[in-house]
Enzyme design. Structure first.
Site, short mmCIF file in Angstrom:
data_model
loop_
_atom_site.label_atom_id
_atom_site.label_comp_id
_atom_site.label_asym_id
_atom_site.label_seq_id
_atom_site.Cartn_x
_atom_site.Cartn_y
_atom_site.Cartn_z
N GLU A 157 0.73 -1.11 0.01
CA GLU A 157 -0.12 -0.10 0.00
C GLU A 157 0.96 1.17 0.04
OE1 GLU A 157 -4.22 0.03 0.90
OE2 GLU A 157 -3.00 -0.94 -0.89
N THR A 211 -6.63 8.03 -5.88
CA THR A 211 -6.59 8.49 -4.36
C THR A 211 -5.39 9.57 -4.24
OG1 THR A 211 -6.68 6.03 -3.82
CG2 THR A 211 -5.44 7.36 -2.29
#
Length: 343
Positions: A157, A211
């Site tokens: 991530e 994002t």
């Protein structure tokens, strides 16, 4: 309440040694669920897993791959994703688990089936990373801890979407999770009572919300009034989860005054979609993760379907976007093996 406190690894634990284990299976197939991060006021520290949606990994021992290496042999459902394992979240997580296990004698090939669209706000990268981490561990006998699996996913991530665990945590552990601390890393599973009903209405418009772009919209500073408001609502949300109170959970989820007001204008029709959900009887509604998926909460599947229809209509009328509604329940399991073979 279970607690996972991740500090320095135990030198006697297998993950702390270079073992070069032999595979237990020739191939395994794993699944990891979609996740809803933030849950309104819980930015970067609250999240949950939802059932029915997710990514699938098939991992195999491959004599054609150099020992100690992994290749991504195929990707379906996301043609834009890189096949380079160093640039793919599934590959990064798999490599990290191979490193923890000390795999050197066999090569692996990985096939990724994307069930989640990219940039959807449903933890797409986390699902791939979680499924890959569990697959490598399972192939060699499932010896690693939640510590190892979550941190491997967090490593992935960090490279593709940022150092936050509110997607990868629930993707691996299932249910609701609270990230108590990042330094040291500590994650607390939150148990929503099994005898209480909780339904998520996930409405995903045909619109990508990267994002990075959505994080750039966040305020650089937060006022004391807003801080107090969000802190109280996040606390109420945690209490509602533990008490199994879907109404309070929904109300708290709807009450973010810091992040949602900045991100909502970037999603065409978002404000009207939230109004439509609430008018249709939803207990609460907010942006899922960074968006553009919008999540509403209710306690019945039939009403959830009706709420979803209203939200889809609102996206089309007010945002000019086609959208798809999915009614899901809480995924209490997280990433898991769905089949294995020695053939």
């Amino acid at each position: 309440m279970l607690r996972f406190s991740f500090h320095s690894p135990n030198p006697n634990h297998p993950s702390a040694k270079t073992l070069d284990p032999s595979p237990v299976f020739r191939s395994v197939k794993t699944f990891a669920p979609a996740t809803v991060a933030n849950l309104g006021p819980g930015f970067d520290f609250l999240g949950c897993a939802v059932d029915g949606l997710g990514d699938v990994i098939t991992l195999s021992v491959d004599p054609g791959v150099a020992p100690g290496k992994i290749v991504i042999s195929s990707i379906s459902g996301a043609p834009k994703l890189s096949h380079n394992p160093l640039r793919n979240c599934a590959g990064i997580a798999a490599i990290e688990i191979m490193r923890k296990l000390g795999v050197r004698s066999v090569g692996l090939s990985l096939s990724l089936e994307k069930g989640l669209p990219l940039g959807s706000g449903l933890g797409s990268s986390a699902a791939s990373a979680a499924a890959a981490a569990v697959a490598v561990d399972a192939l060699f006998g499932s010896t690693l801890t939640a510590h190892d699996l979550v941190l491997a996913g967090l490593e992935s991530e960090a490279k593709v979407s940022g150092y936050h665990a509110d997607n990868i945590g629930p993707a691996i552990l299932g249910g609701f999770v609270l990230i108590r601390s990042y330094e040291p890393f500590e994650i607390l599973p939150l148990n929503f009572p099994a005898d209480r009903d909780l339904v998520f209405v996930l409405v995903s418009p045909d619109f990508e919300a990267p994002t990075k772009k959505m994080r750039e919209a966040l305020p650089a500073e937060v006022g004391m009034k807003e801080h107090i408001r969000n802190s109280s609502q996040a606390a109420a949300l945690v209490a509602a989860v533990l008490q199994g109170d879907a109404r309070v959970l929904g109300s708290a989820l709807s009450s973010d005054v810091i992040v949602e007001p900045k991100r909502a204008p970037l999603i065409p029709g978002m404000a009207a979609v939230k109004v439509a959900a609430m008018e249709a009887g939803a207990f609460g509604c907010t942006i899922s993760g960074a968006g553009p998926t919008v999540v509403a909460v209710i306690d019945g599947e039939q009403q959830g379907k009706e709420i979803g229809d209203r939200m889809v209509e609102a996206f089309l009328v007010n945002g000019g976007l086609r959208a798809k509604a999915t009614v899901s329940k809480l995924d209490r399991v997280g990433a898991r093996v769905i089949s294995s073979s020695n053939q």
